[in-house]
Write a protein that holds these residues in place. Structure first.
Motif, PDB file in Angstrom:
ATOM      1  N   ASP A   1     -13.680  14.795  61.223  1.00 29.92           N
ATOM      2  CA  ASP A   1     -14.023  15.697  62.332  1.00 29.92           C
ATOM      3  C   ASP A   1     -12.850  16.535  62.822  1.00 29.92           C
ATOM      4  N   SER A   2     -11.641  15.937  62.841  1.00 30.33           N
ATOM      5  CA  SER A   2     -10.508  16.594  63.496  1.00 30.33           C
ATOM      6  C   SER A   2      -9.273  16.749  62.627  1.00 30.33           C
TER       7      SER A   2
ATOM      8  N   TYR B   1     -17.500  13.370  41.594  1.00 33.87           N
ATOM      9  CA  TYR B   1     -16.196  13.747  42.145  1.00 33.87           C
ATOM     10  C   TYR B   1     -16.345  14.878  43.162  1.00 33.87           C
ATOM     11  N   VAL B   2     -17.097  15.903  42.805  1.00 25.87           N
ATOM     12  CA  VAL B   2     -17.267  17.050  43.698  1.00 25.87           C
ATOM     13  C   VAL B   2     -17.974  16.630  44.989  1.00 25.87           C
ATOM     14  N   GLU B   3     -18.943  15.743  44.883  1.00 24.57           N
ATOM     15  CA  GLU B   3     -19.637  15.263  46.081  1.00 24.57           C
ATOM     16  C   GLU B   3     -18.670  14.516  47.003  1.00 24.57           C
ATOM     17  N   PHE B   4     -17.820  13.672  46.418  1.00 26.08           N
ATOM     18  CA  PHE B   4     -16.828  12.951  47.220  1.00 26.08           C
ATOM     19  C   PHE B   4     -15.846  13.935  47.854  1.00 26.08           C
ATOM     20  N   ALA B   5     -15.377  14.892  47.062  1.00 18.71           N
ATOM     21  CA  ALA B   5     -14.358  15.835  47.530  1.00 18.71           C
ATOM     22  C   ALA B   5     -14.881  16.755  48.621  1.00 18.71           C
ATOM     23  N   THR B   6     -16.125  17.177  48.510  1.00 22.61           N
ATOM     24  CA  THR B   6     -16.678  18.076  49.524  1.00 22.61           C
ATOM     25  C   THR B   6     -17.119  17.323  50.775  1.00 22.61           C
ATOM     26  N   ALA B   7     -17.429  16.046  50.625  1.00 22.61           N
ATOM     27  CA  ALA B   7     -17.796  15.239  51.793  1.00 22.61           C
ATOM     28  C   ALA B   7     -16.566  14.782  52.565  1.00 22.61           C
ATOM     29  N   ASN B   8     -15.402  14.758  51.884  1.00 27.65           N
ATOM     30  CA  ASN B   8     -14.171  14.246  52.500  1.00 27.65           C
ATOM     31  C   ASN B   8     -12.982  15.175  52.231  1.00 27.65           C
TER      32      ASN B   8
END
Length: 212
Positions: free
Chosen positions: A25-26, A95-102
């Motif tokens: 979030d921050s 990998y892309v799902e993890f990277a875009t979520a975090n």
């Protein structure tokens, strides 16, 4: 209000879980041991039983991130798929799902890994997370699906492609609904370029200063 009690080991996990949410979030600047302690209802000094300072907390977040990423990639890479191309595509999408979520966590993971004082444990976790992908690439080479060559260079090529897609998504240059299709198309295009050819089966050479 009295501080909530934590059984042995529970405080560390609670701190990491809350820190991950704050990081999303921050960002890193929004993290504070004092604020985290207040958020989960413990005394200001309690977190120092596990994290001596903010830097130690960030290192723990990076380590946990690499371990989680490794588990995700390993599970997908070991799943049975009809073809090598489908397995590699599934790994790339994961990998892309993890990277875009975090996004903030991913940046922290890589910056922490490349710090001069990064711990051996962090390096091992980072290497282990991508060893699953290297093993998959090697399987593709053995099966004749990929041209022979340096695993590190092929892995970097794949990572660069996925990081590019991630960057486009995180800067909202593409819609999240396009991620899966774009990732699959990119992997297919990459595999087409790395496919062994009867006329050119020589291993890929590593770049040199004369390469253009």
């Amino acid at each position: 209000m009295s501080a909530r009690p934590y059984h042995h080991g529970g405080l560390r996990e609670a701190m990491l879980e809350r820190a991950q949410a704050t990081l999303r979030d921050s960002g890193v600047d929004g993290l504070s041991l004092r604020e985290l302690a207040r958020d989960i209802g413990v005394s200001h000094g309690a977190p120092r039983r596990h994290f001596r300072d903010k830097g130690a907390l960030l290192d723990a977040l990076a380590l946990d991130g690499f371990r989680r990423l490794g588990e995700i990639l390993g599970e997908v890479a070991s799943a049975e798929s009809p073809t090598f191309a489908e397995t590699l595509t599934d790994v790339a999408v994961a990998y892309v799902e993890f990277a875009t979520a975090n996004p903030a966590l991913l940046e922290l993971m890589f910056t922490s890994k490349h710090r001069a004082d990064a711990s051996v444990e962090l390096h091992q976790a980072a290497n282990a997370s991508f060893d699953r992908v290297a093993a998959l690439v090697k399987r593709g080479q053995v099966a004749g699906e990929l041209v022979e060559g340096d695993l590190h260079q092929i892995g970097l090529l794949l990572l660069a492609t996925l990081q590019g897609i991630t960057s486009l998504a995180n800067t909202e240059m593409i819609e999240s609904t396009e991620l899966g299709q774009l990732t699959a198309y990119s992997v297919q295009s990459l595999l087409l370029g790395l496919m062994p050819r009867d006329s050119a089966r020589k291993p890929l050479s590593s770049p040199t200063s004369t390469d253009r």
